[in-house]
Motif scaffolding. Structure first.
Motif, mmCIF file in Angstrom:
data_model
loop_
_atom_site.group_PDB
_atom_site.id
_atom_site.type_symbol
_atom_site.label_atom_id
_atom_site.label_comp_id
_atom_site.label_asym_id
_atom_site.label_seq_id
_atom_site.Cartn_x
_atom_site.Cartn_y
_atom_site.Cartn_z
ATOM 1 N N UNK A 199 21.123 -71.319 50.858
ATOM 2 C CA UNK A 199 21.492 -70.054 51.497
ATOM 3 C C UNK A 199 20.286 -69.128 51.686
ATOM 4 N N UNK A 200 19.460 -68.974 50.634
ATOM 5 C CA UNK A 200 18.308 -68.071 50.744
ATOM 6 C C UNK A 200 16.973 -68.797 50.695
ATOM 7 N N UNK A 201 16.978 -70.117 50.859
ATOM 8 C CA UNK A 201 15.766 -70.941 50.903
ATOM 9 C C UNK A 201 14.834 -70.686 49.722
ATOM 10 N N UNK A 202 15.375 -70.786 48.531
ATOM 11 C CA UNK A 202 14.561 -70.619 47.330
ATOM 12 C C UNK A 202 14.809 -71.763 46.354
ATOM 13 N N UNK A 203 13.820 -71.995 45.533
ATOM 14 C CA UNK A 203 13.930 -72.932 44.424
ATOM 15 C C UNK A 203 13.702 -72.110 43.163
ATOM 16 N N UNK A 204 14.677 -72.143 42.256
ATOM 17 C CA UNK A 204 14.584 -71.346 41.037
ATOM 18 C C UNK A 204 14.542 -72.248 39.818
ATOM 19 N N UNK A 205 13.761 -71.824 38.836
ATOM 20 C CA UNK A 205 13.712 -72.498 37.551
ATOM 21 C C UNK A 205 14.497 -71.655 36.566
ATOM 22 N N UNK A 206 15.420 -72.295 35.847
ATOM 23 C CA UNK A 206 16.274 -71.569 34.906
ATOM 24 C C UNK A 206 16.192 -72.241 33.538
ATOM 25 N N UNK A 207 16.252 -71.414 32.494
ATOM 26 C CA UNK A 207 16.242 -71.967 31.136
ATOM 27 C C UNK A 207 17.666 -72.161 30.630
ATOM 28 N N UNK A 208 17.799 -72.452 29.327
ATOM 29 C CA UNK A 208 19.122 -72.716 28.738
ATOM 30 C C UNK A 208 20.080 -71.539 28.860
ATOM 31 N N UNK A 209 19.540 -70.318 28.817
ATOM 32 C CA UNK A 209 20.397 -69.138 28.897
ATOM 33 C C UNK A 209 20.612 -68.679 30.343
ATOM 34 N N UNK A 210 20.279 -69.532 31.321
ATOM 35 C CA UNK A 210 20.452 -69.270 32.745
ATOM 36 C C UNK A 210 19.597 -68.103 33.248
ATOM 37 N N UNK A 211 18.468 -67.858 32.578
ATOM 38 C CA UNK A 211 17.524 -66.827 32.998
ATOM 39 C C UNK A 211 16.537 -67.426 33.997
ATOM 40 N N UNK A 212 16.274 -66.690 35.071
ATOM 41 C CA UNK A 212 15.304 -67.156 36.057
ATOM 42 C C UNK A 212 13.893 -67.074 35.469
ATOM 43 N N UNK A 213 13.195 -68.204 35.481
ATOM 44 C CA UNK A 213 11.813 -68.235 35.007
ATOM 45 C C UNK A 213 10.825 -68.084 36.147
ATOM 46 N N UNK A 214 11.139 -68.695 37.279
ATOM 47 C CA UNK A 214 10.258 -68.632 38.448
ATOM 48 C C UNK A 214 11.083 -68.859 39.702
#
Length: 167
Positions: free
Chosen positions: A83-98
């Motif tokens: 939808x927004x053409x992004x790749x997100x990295x998420x940790x165990x707590x679903x926090x965006x890292x990058x």
């Protein structure tokens, strides 16, 4: 014979002082032909460059996720949002890292096997969650003649980039 020097050189200057209309029209016609030949190649080159840029973003995201999972000793998930053409990295707590942005003209087809796995998750032991393997096929929607590329990720988290036949 006393001919003034300025009068004879003035006539020679007047006769060769510029271009004729026909010369200008021929030059413009030649330039138009060259531009019409070069324009499709330039658009294909731009499409290929967008594909390469998108592949580079995917590779960077996957490599960072793999490294972060080892450093943090926790699972790191890579989420591609069409939808927004992004790749997100998420940790165990679903926090965006990058967050990595992808070109809006790029289309990414993500295939994960086995089909029971829905996300790409790196584990700290350097393997993929569920033994999954992933193939990202990157194409450019603005052009039909570009060379598509694939980023493949196997179950032991090795990342390979290849050029494929067609989208």
């Amino acid at each position: 014979m006393n001919v003034p020097l300025y009068s004879s050189s003035y006539r020679n200057l007047r006769s060769s002082a510029g271009f004729t209309l026909i010369e200008l029209m021929v030059t413009i016609a030649v330039l138009a032909i060259i531009v019409s030949i070069a324009a499709p190649n330039i658009s294909n080159q731009l499409a290929n460059q967008r594909v390469k840029s998108t592949v580079s973003s995917i590779e960077s995201a996957l490599k960072e996720a793999k490294a972060e999972s080892i450093i943090r000793r926790q699972d790191i998930t890579v989420v591609y949002s069409n939808a927004d053409n992004t790749i997100k990295l998420k940790d165990d707590s679903n926090t965006d890292l990058a967050t990595y942005n992808v070109a809006s003209q790029s289309t990414i087809n993500q295939v994960i096997t086995p089909t029971t796995v829905t996300e790409v998750t790196f584990q700290p032991n350097k393997v993929m969650f569920g033994g999954a393997s992933v193939i990202y096929t990157v194409c450019d929607s603005a052009s039909t003649n570009e060379t598509p590329r694939q980023v493949s990720l196997n179950s032991i988290a090795n990342i390979n980039t290849t050029t494929v036949g067609s989208c």
